[in-house]
Design an enzyme around this catalytic site. Structure first.
Site, PDB file in Angstrom:
ATOM      1  N   GLU A 110       0.841  -1.197   0.000  1.00  0.00           N
ATOM      2  CA  GLU A 110       0.000   0.000   0.000  1.00  0.00           C
ATOM      3  C   GLU A 110       0.876   1.247   0.000  1.00  0.00           C
ATOM      4  O   GLU A 110       1.917   1.292   0.653  1.00  0.00           O
ATOM      5  CB  GLU A 110      -0.903  -0.015   1.230  1.00  0.00           C
ATOM      6  CG  GLU A 110      -2.092   0.901   1.138  1.00  0.00           C
ATOM      7  CD  GLU A 110      -3.139   0.587   2.212  1.00  0.00           C
ATOM      8  OE1 GLU A 110      -3.598   1.544   2.849  1.00  0.00           O
ATOM      9  OE2 GLU A 110      -3.494  -0.591   2.393  1.00  0.00           O
ATOM     10  N   ASP A 112      -0.029   5.400   0.403  1.00  0.00           N
ATOM     11  CA  ASP A 112      -1.191   6.214   0.761  1.00  0.00           C
ATOM     12  C   ASP A 112      -0.933   7.709   0.793  1.00  0.00           C
ATOM     13  O   ASP A 112       0.070   8.163   1.349  1.00  0.00           O
ATOM     14  CB  ASP A 112      -1.679   5.869   2.179  1.00  0.00           C
ATOM     15  CG  ASP A 112      -2.114   4.433   2.344  1.00  0.00           C
ATOM     16  OD1 ASP A 112      -2.431   3.799   1.336  1.00  0.00           O
ATOM     17  OD2 ASP A 112      -2.142   3.967   3.494  1.00  0.00           O
ATOM     18  N   GLU A 114      -3.509  10.244   2.637  1.00  0.00           N
ATOM     19  CA  GLU A 114      -4.756  10.340   3.396  1.00  0.00           C
ATOM     20  C   GLU A 114      -4.917  11.775   3.882  1.00  0.00           C
ATOM     21  O   GLU A 114      -3.974  12.369   4.412  1.00  0.00           O
ATOM     22  CB  GLU A 114      -4.756   9.375   4.585  1.00  0.00           C
ATOM     23  CG  GLU A 114      -4.816   7.916   4.168  1.00  0.00           C
ATOM     24  CD  GLU A 114      -4.823   6.972   5.359  1.00  0.00           C
ATOM     25  OE1 GLU A 114      -5.660   6.072   5.388  1.00  0.00           O
ATOM     26  OE2 GLU A 114      -3.972   7.153   6.254  1.00  0.00           O
TER      27      GLU A 114
END
Length: 331
Positions: A110, A112, A114
């Site tokens: 992953e 990310d 955010e």
């Protein structure tokens, strides 16, 4: 995807893409939504605009929403211009990220971006994170304020990913570089991933560890996406055939000296949390961390936030409810 097949894909795609990060999205094709993406969840909470070149994701009491790329990618440059919801946004999370959790549930990768909402009068925070091979027990989060209000206008957020490094950009300014080290082992993302964008209710952890929750009095919360860029090595998930174009520019040139100065200035002014300095979570910093005493002292005034050891990531795909710092001078 095992053994020799996976090794072949890594080598093949990396060789084709090896010379490409300084080509920003200004030199990469912006594609209509339908050419690169499909709705993920949210029904009517996902609305396509501007002749298919812009998409709005909304969160209300019924559901959040999201979209997903058609293809898996092994390395590339991925970007979107995003305008976040305004006013009271505590508990709201907007995510722009890559993952292969649907294919590799026990050892997923992953990368990310955010965006964490906030109470009225306080700006959104931005968080980056990297997981590799299911290493969710080692969250590599960093958190920052921004030099602008991301709810006022569109700003560009980009991920450049190669076999040896990951670079996060905001408006073409690199804000974080993650280099693959031998000590990280399989913790560096190395399997094909899909690109996602979502908005969801993260009341349990997103704002002051869950102290402030989503208030649906202010719904719908609308995140606007445009200038979508998917410029990478697409991989057939069944045949394991890489669909890289031979004329693609590579993404491995990394951060230039001028960009590095901007990145260092950004991090000094705007970074408020780094996993490397979180002694509540890690008695000993992860092996790739290089501890800087001045940086440690500066970050000491910011209280570490509990992230749930990565367990919150599974909530992004729930389809129902339940599921800035003060501006500083430019760098």
């Amino acid at each position: 995807m095992k053994g020799s097949h996976m090794e072949f894909l890594v080598v093949f795609c990396y060789c084709i893409l090896f010379l490409f990060v300084s080509a920003s999205s200004r030199n990469s094709p912006i594609i209509p939504f339908d050419e690169g993406y499909a709705p993920l969840f949210g029904d009517g909470n996902l609305v396509i605009h501007r002749d298919g070149k812009s998409v709005h994701l909304s969160l209300d009491e019924r559901t959040g929403s999201g979209f997903v790329s058609h293809d898996l990618y092994l390395h590339g440059y991925f970007s979107a211009s995003i305008k976040l919801p305004a006013d009271y946004t505590a508990g709201v999370v907007v995510a722009f990220y890559m993952s292969n959790g649907d294919m590799f549930q026990n050892n997923h990768d992953e990368i990310d971006f955010e965006f964490l909402g906030n109470i009225r009068g306080k700006n959104w925070r931005i968080q980056t994170n990297v997981y590799g091979n299911g290493s969710t027990n080692i969250g590599r989060e960093e958190r920052y304020g921004l030099w602008f209000d991301p709810a006022d206008d569109f700003h560009q957020y980009s991920i450049a990913w190669t076999d040896s490094q990951i670079i996060f950009y905001v408006d073409n300014v690199p804000i974080r570089e993650v280099r693959r080290t031998e000590s990280m082992g399989g913790d560096f993302p190395s399997k094909p991933m899909t690109l996602y964008a979502t908005i969801w209710d993260a009341s349990d952890w997103a704002t002051n560890g869950g102290k402030y929750r989503v208030n649906y009095k202010y719904a719908p919360y609308v995140a606007k996406f445009s200038d979508l860029v998917l410029h990478g090595c697409a991989v057939d998930p069944i045949e394991l055939v890489a669909k890289c174009e031979s004329d693609q520019k590579g993404i491995g040139s990394g951060v230039t000296p001028a960009q590095r100065i901007k990145m260092e200035n950004f991090r000094k002014k705007h970074m408020t949390y780094s996993y490397c300095y979180d002694r509540l979570r890690y008695k000993t910093p992860p092996s790739e961390c290089v501890i800087n005493s001045q940086e440690a002292e500066r970050l000491r005034k910011f209280d570490p936030v509990t992230f749930g050891s990565g367990r919150h990531h599974g909530k992004r795909h729930r389809h129902t409810r339940g599921s800035q710092t003060e501006a500083a001078s430019s760098f």
